[in-house]
Design a protein around this motif. Sequence first.
Motif, PDB file in Angstrom:
ATOM      1  N   LYS A 205      29.109  31.200  37.888  1.00 30.52           N
ATOM      2  CA  LYS A 205      28.945  31.337  38.934  1.00 30.52           C
ATOM      3  C   LYS A 205      29.618  30.997  40.571  1.00 30.52           C
ATOM      4  O   LYS A 205      29.126  32.092  41.278  1.00 30.52           O
ATOM      5  N   ALA A 206      30.390  30.408  40.348  1.00 25.35           N
ATOM      6  CA  ALA A 206      31.062  29.767  41.221  1.00 25.35           C
ATOM      7  C   ALA A 206      32.272  31.019  41.507  1.00 25.35           C
ATOM      8  O   ALA A 206      33.368  31.187  42.538  1.00 25.35           O
ATOM      9  N   VAL A 207      32.280  31.924  40.271  1.00 21.65           N
ATOM     10  CA  VAL A 207      33.843  33.290  40.632  1.00 21.65           C
ATOM     11  C   VAL A 207      33.287  34.127  41.856  1.00 21.65           C
ATOM     12  O   VAL A 207      32.538  34.476  41.347  1.00 21.65           O
ATOM     13  N   ALA A 208      34.115  34.738  42.742  1.00 22.55           N
ATOM     14  CA  ALA A 208      34.375  35.430  43.389  1.00 22.55           C
ATOM     15  C   ALA A 208      34.037  36.899  42.887  1.00 22.55           C
ATOM     16  O   ALA A 208      34.394  37.204  41.843  1.00 22.55           O
ATOM     17  N   TYR A 209      32.762  37.382  43.934  1.00 16.31           N
ATOM     18  CA  TYR A 209      32.406  39.179  43.678  1.00 16.31           C
ATOM     19  C   TYR A 209      34.084  39.320  42.762  1.00 16.31           C
ATOM     20  O   TYR A 209      34.445  40.953  42.059  1.00 16.31           O
ATOM     21  N   GLY A 210      35.231  39.688  43.807  1.00 16.75           N
ATOM     22  CA  GLY A 210      36.315  40.067  44.018  1.00 16.75           C
ATOM     23  C   GLY A 210      37.118  39.248  42.668  1.00 16.75           C
ATOM     24  O   GLY A 210      38.010  40.504  42.154  1.00 16.75           O
ATOM     25  N   ASP A 211      37.112  38.921  42.313  1.00 17.27           N
ATOM     26  CA  ASP A 211      37.516  38.209  40.939  1.00 17.27           C
ATOM     27  C   ASP A 211      36.765  38.747  40.081  1.00 17.27           C
ATOM     28  O   ASP A 211      37.454  38.770  38.527  1.00 17.27           O
ATOM     29  N   LEU A 212      35.620  39.343  39.592  1.00 16.54           N
ATOM     30  CA  LEU A 212      34.720  40.120  38.673  1.00 16.54           C
ATOM     31  C   LEU A 212      35.501  40.985  38.690  1.00 16.54           C
ATOM     32  O   LEU A 212      35.212  41.820  37.870  1.00 16.54           O
ATOM     33  N   MET A 213      35.475  41.941  40.231  1.00 12.69           N
ATOM     34  CA  MET A 213      35.559  43.175  39.642  1.00 12.69           C
ATOM     35  C   MET A 213      37.434  43.479  39.305  1.00 12.69           C
ATOM     36  O   MET A 213      37.407  44.045  38.756  1.00 12.69           O
ATOM     37  N   GLU A 214      38.118  42.716  39.708  1.00 12.95           N
ATOM     38  CA  GLU A 214      39.514  42.110  38.646  1.00 12.95           C
ATOM     39  C   GLU A 214      39.082  42.212  37.493  1.00 12.95           C
ATOM     40  O   GLU A 214      40.562  43.025  36.753  1.00 12.95           O
ATOM     41  N   THR A 215      38.447  41.560  37.166  1.00 14.29           N
ATOM     42  CA  THR A 215      38.532  41.207  35.623  1.00 14.29           C
ATOM     43  C   THR A 215      38.548  42.981  34.332  1.00 14.29           C
ATOM     44  O   THR A 215      38.722  43.001  33.836  1.00 14.29           O
TER      45      THR A 215
ATOM     46  N   ASP B 236      37.655  28.468  36.981  1.00 13.53           N
ATOM     47  CA  ASP B 236      38.946  28.573  37.456  1.00 13.53           C
ATOM     48  C   ASP B 236      39.698  29.733  37.182  1.00 13.53           C
ATOM     49  O   ASP B 236      41.134  30.247  37.056  1.00 13.53           O
ATOM     50  N   LEU B 237      39.016  30.522  36.916  1.00 13.36           N
ATOM     51  CA  LEU B 237      39.562  32.189  36.775  1.00 13.36           C
ATOM     52  C   LEU B 237      40.460  32.704  35.913  1.00 13.36           C
ATOM     53  O   LEU B 237      41.018  33.681  34.973  1.00 13.36           O
ATOM     54  N   THR B 238      40.143  31.726  34.050  1.00 13.73           N
ATOM     55  CA  THR B 238      40.480  31.992  32.815  1.00 13.73           C
ATOM     56  C   THR B 238      39.428  32.411  32.274  1.00 13.73           C
ATOM     57  O   THR B 238      38.434  32.407  32.469  1.00 13.73           O
ATOM     58  N   LEU B 239      40.562  33.185  31.369  1.00 14.85           N
ATOM     59  CA  LEU B 239      39.483  34.634  30.629  1.00 14.85           C
ATOM     60  C   LEU B 239      39.353  33.398  28.913  1.00 14.85           C
ATOM     61  O   LEU B 239      39.873  33.096  28.703  1.00 14.85           O
ATOM     62  N   ALA B 240      38.411  34.188  28.524  1.00 10.58           N
ATOM     63  CA  ALA B 240      37.867  33.473  27.246  1.00 10.58           C
ATOM     64  C   ALA B 240      38.119  34.815  26.031  1.00 10.58           C
ATOM     65  O   ALA B 240      36.162  35.096  26.847  1.00 10.58           O
TER      66      ALA B 240
ATOM     67  N   ARG C 118      45.712  35.861  30.290  1.00  7.58           N
ATOM     68  CA  ARG C 118      45.824  37.387  31.177  1.00  7.58           C
ATOM     69  C   ARG C 118      46.806  38.515  30.704  1.00  7.58           C
ATOM     70  O   ARG C 118      47.006  39.396  29.959  1.00  7.58           O
ATOM     71  N   PRO C 119      48.347  38.070  30.478  1.00  7.72           N
ATOM     72  CA  PRO C 119      48.927  39.260  29.966  1.00  7.72           C
ATOM     73  C   PRO C 119      48.985  39.677  27.920  1.00  7.72           C
ATOM     74  O   PRO C 119      48.797  40.626  28.087  1.00  7.72           O
ATOM     75  N   ALA C 120      48.458  38.373  27.945  1.00  2.00           N
ATOM     76  CA  ALA C 120      47.985  39.001  26.407  1.00  2.00           C
ATOM     77  C   ALA C 120      46.729  39.356  26.255  1.00  2.00           C
ATOM     78  O   ALA C 120      46.077  39.661  24.943  1.00  2.00           O
ATOM     79  N   PHE C 121      46.000  39.669  27.159  1.00  2.00           N
ATOM     80  CA  PHE C 121      44.293  39.674  27.420  1.00  2.00           C
ATOM     81  C   PHE C 121      44.191  41.512  26.480  1.00  2.00           C
ATOM     82  O   PHE C 121      43.333  41.690  25.646  1.00  2.00           O
ATOM     83  N   ALA C 122      44.921  42.103  27.057  1.00  2.00           N
ATOM     84  CA  ALA C 122      44.516  43.394  26.195  1.00  2.00           C
ATOM     85  C   ALA C 122      44.885  43.734  24.554  1.00  2.00           C
ATOM     86  O   ALA C 122      44.153  44.311  24.195  1.00  2.00           O
ATOM     87  N   ALA C 123      46.296  43.155  24.045  1.00  2.00           N
ATOM     88  CA  ALA C 123      46.166  42.872  22.942  1.00  2.00           C
ATOM     89  C   ALA C 123      45.122  42.733  22.233  1.00  2.00           C
ATOM     90  O   ALA C 123      45.041  42.665  21.053  1.00  2.00           O
TER      91      ALA C 123
END
Length: 155
Positions: A109-119, A72-76, A84-89
């Motif tokens: 596996k379901a994550v698109a390549y563009g979304d991986l590059m954005e991360t 679902d494009l959330t980060l952990a 995402r706004p607090a990711f760097a900190a």
Amino acid sequence: MGSRIRQTLDDDLEESHEINVTPFIDVILVLLIIFMVAAPLATVDVNVDLPGSTAMPAPRPETPLFLTLKDDLTLAIDNDSVPRPAFAATLDSRTRGDKQTRIFLRADKAVAYGDLMETMNLLRGAGYLRIALVGLETAPATNAPAPAPAGTAAP
């Protein structure tokens, strides 16, 4: 046959046995230009179907830091969800500001390549350039050669 004009006593032209390299250099430069133009054109429409990795796994560090991109494009970071706004900190607090820490990036596996590059761009923007991609280990193919023992060269 090449000849050289020299002043000799009998006024005969002396044969030169040296190779004239100017035409060879011209041909090499023309070929270089042709390959510089043709090489990028040869790889424009290449379909890529990446296989699973059967490489020997690298040794795992004592305390690896995993960044997970869920479907679902959330980060952990490790097991904790991070907005995402607090990711760097959050990443800076986990690494104690050490930008040389290797970040193990894994994605669904379901994550698109563009979304991986954005991360990966988020990581670069935060100053973390040492990224290791994590994949599922698969069994080696039966017809693949066995890995060479440590300290020996493969044939």
